[in-house]
Enzyme design. Structure first.
Site, mmCIF file in Angstrom:
data_model
loop_
_atom_site.group_PDB
_atom_site.id
_atom_site.type_symbol
_atom_site.label_atom_id
_atom_site.label_comp_id
_atom_site.label_asym_id
_atom_site.label_seq_id
_atom_site.Cartn_x
_atom_site.Cartn_y
_atom_site.Cartn_z
ATOM 1 N N GLY A 179 0.820 -1.209 0.000
ATOM 2 C CA GLY A 179 0.000 0.000 0.000
ATOM 3 C C GLY A 179 0.854 1.260 0.000
ATOM 4 N N ASP A 204 4.877 -9.102 6.926
ATOM 5 C CA ASP A 204 4.143 -10.169 6.241
ATOM 6 C C ASP A 204 4.947 -10.777 5.100
ATOM 7 O OD1 ASP A 204 2.142 -9.449 7.913
ATOM 8 O OD2 ASP A 204 0.841 -8.568 6.395
#
Length: 366
Positions: free
Chosen positions: A54, A83
């Protein structure tokens, strides 16, 4: 002015020993025009943006806005997400630390589960779209009986049947689930709800917490079988997010920051600094975005290494669902080879393509 923090040797001394961020963090939408106005107000001509997919999208939008406004602004992204779901690069910094800390939660779940008759330890780990942390932490701990990741098809009844088999065999079990499994289970329940509605039945919606949902479903299932049991649900999310980086991530982070500054000072812009096949490279931010998020390959060697370790089925869903994913989740090494091939020519001309914006080597940050 209250949100401005001067960065100098004194203000950043020792921050590598701390968790979190001294600058603060944001999630959600951003206003590119407002950001450009702020950069103009402070006379900033180099912008370094740290974050995941993002954030890379935001960095690309700011870069394009600078080109549109014909402003000489250097925009550099540095991939950071625990992640490890940023594609093309080998890994993002923070991933090794998250695996290391996640093992502590798994170990605690193992100890508690083993101490009880039919004890089940449930650990919910981060990973909205990728099960990378669950995969690697489970492999590293070697204490996990069932690992659930969003890339692999899931059927709740098959999972529960297998869990009962593990309890009958070992007397306890450890289940680790990526948070993205909540969406997978929700889709499964929606299918069941559609069927139940046609048959005059009803279903209850799932909560957003996969750990709590699994705990409720396991409890109900074991009670229906009249099996004594004890359930332990551990969510170490913020414990993992808040700890300082380990030695490997500290070194990796330092090198990426140096690479980012070197690239900016050399006149490059609109790039992300990362490691590809153990080499430190500059990648156009647009290519990082185009590659999409990295996902675990359900047909890959790492997943089958985990399946061998846990002795669980390769998939709790319909085998045909797993087969239908063939080709849609190419393993990351193949993705990297394809991307590197395309990046070869782009990397050679990346500076030239930026000359429309930067007519001379960028000055240091104000």
């Amino acid at each position: 002015q209250q949100f401005v923090m001067p960065l100098n040797p004194d203000s950043v001394a020792g921050i590598h020993q701390q968790g979190g961020t001294i600058l603060g963090t944001g999630r959600g939408a951003f206003d590119a025009d407002a950001i450009m106005d702020t950069l103009d107000a402070f006379g900033i001509n180099m912008l370094f943006i740290v974050g995941g997919d993002g954030t890379h999208g935001a960095a690309d939008a700011i870069y394009e806005q600078a080109r549109k406004d014909k402003k000489k602004l250097t925009v550099v992204a540095i991939p950071k997400t625990i992640d490890n779901d940023i594609n093309i690069i080998d890994r993002s910094f923070g991933f090794e630390t998250s695996i290391e800390e996640a093992q502590r939660a798994i170990s605690s779940a193992k100890v508690e589960a083993k101490a009880s008759i039919n004890g089940v330890g449930i650990v919910r780990l981060m990973g909205r779209h990728s099960g990378a942390i669950t995969l690697m932490a489970s492999l590293a701990s070697n204490d996990v009986d069932v690992a659930l990741i969003p890339e692999v098809p899931f059927n709740e009844q098959r999972f529960l049947d297998h869990l009962v088999h593990v309890l009958d065999t070992k007397g306890h079990a450890v289940v680790v689930a990526a948070e993205g499994m909540a969406d997978v289970v929700l889709k499964e329940l929606q299918k069941k709800a559609a069927l139940d509605v046609t048959q005059g039945g009803a279903t209850q919606p799932i909560s957003g917490d996969i750990g709590q949902h699994l705990k409720q479903r396991i409890k109900s299932h074991l009670a229906s079988l009249k099996m004594d049991h004890r359930l332990i649900n551990i969510d170490p999310t913020y414990m993992i997010r808040s700890i300082p980086a380990n030695a490997g991530d500290k070194v990796y982070c330092a090198v990426l920051s140096q690479q980012a500054v070197h690239g900016a000072m050399a006149g490059f812009t609109g790039f992300s600094a990362g490691m590809v096949n153990t080499n430190y490279v500059y990648i156009p931010i647009t290519e990082v975005i185009k590659a999409g998020p990295r996902k675990v390959d359900p047909h890959g060697q790492m997943w089958y290494r985990l399946v061998t370790s846990t002795q669980q089925p390769a998939s709790f869903g319909d085998p045909r669902d797993l087969a239908s994913n063939d080709g849609s989740n190419d393993n990351n090494s193949n993705n990297n080879k394809n991307n590197i091939g395309k990046l070869g020519d782009q990397a050679a001309s990346v500076k030239a393509s930026r000359e429309e914006q930067l007519t001379s080597p960028a000055r240091g940050p104000t």
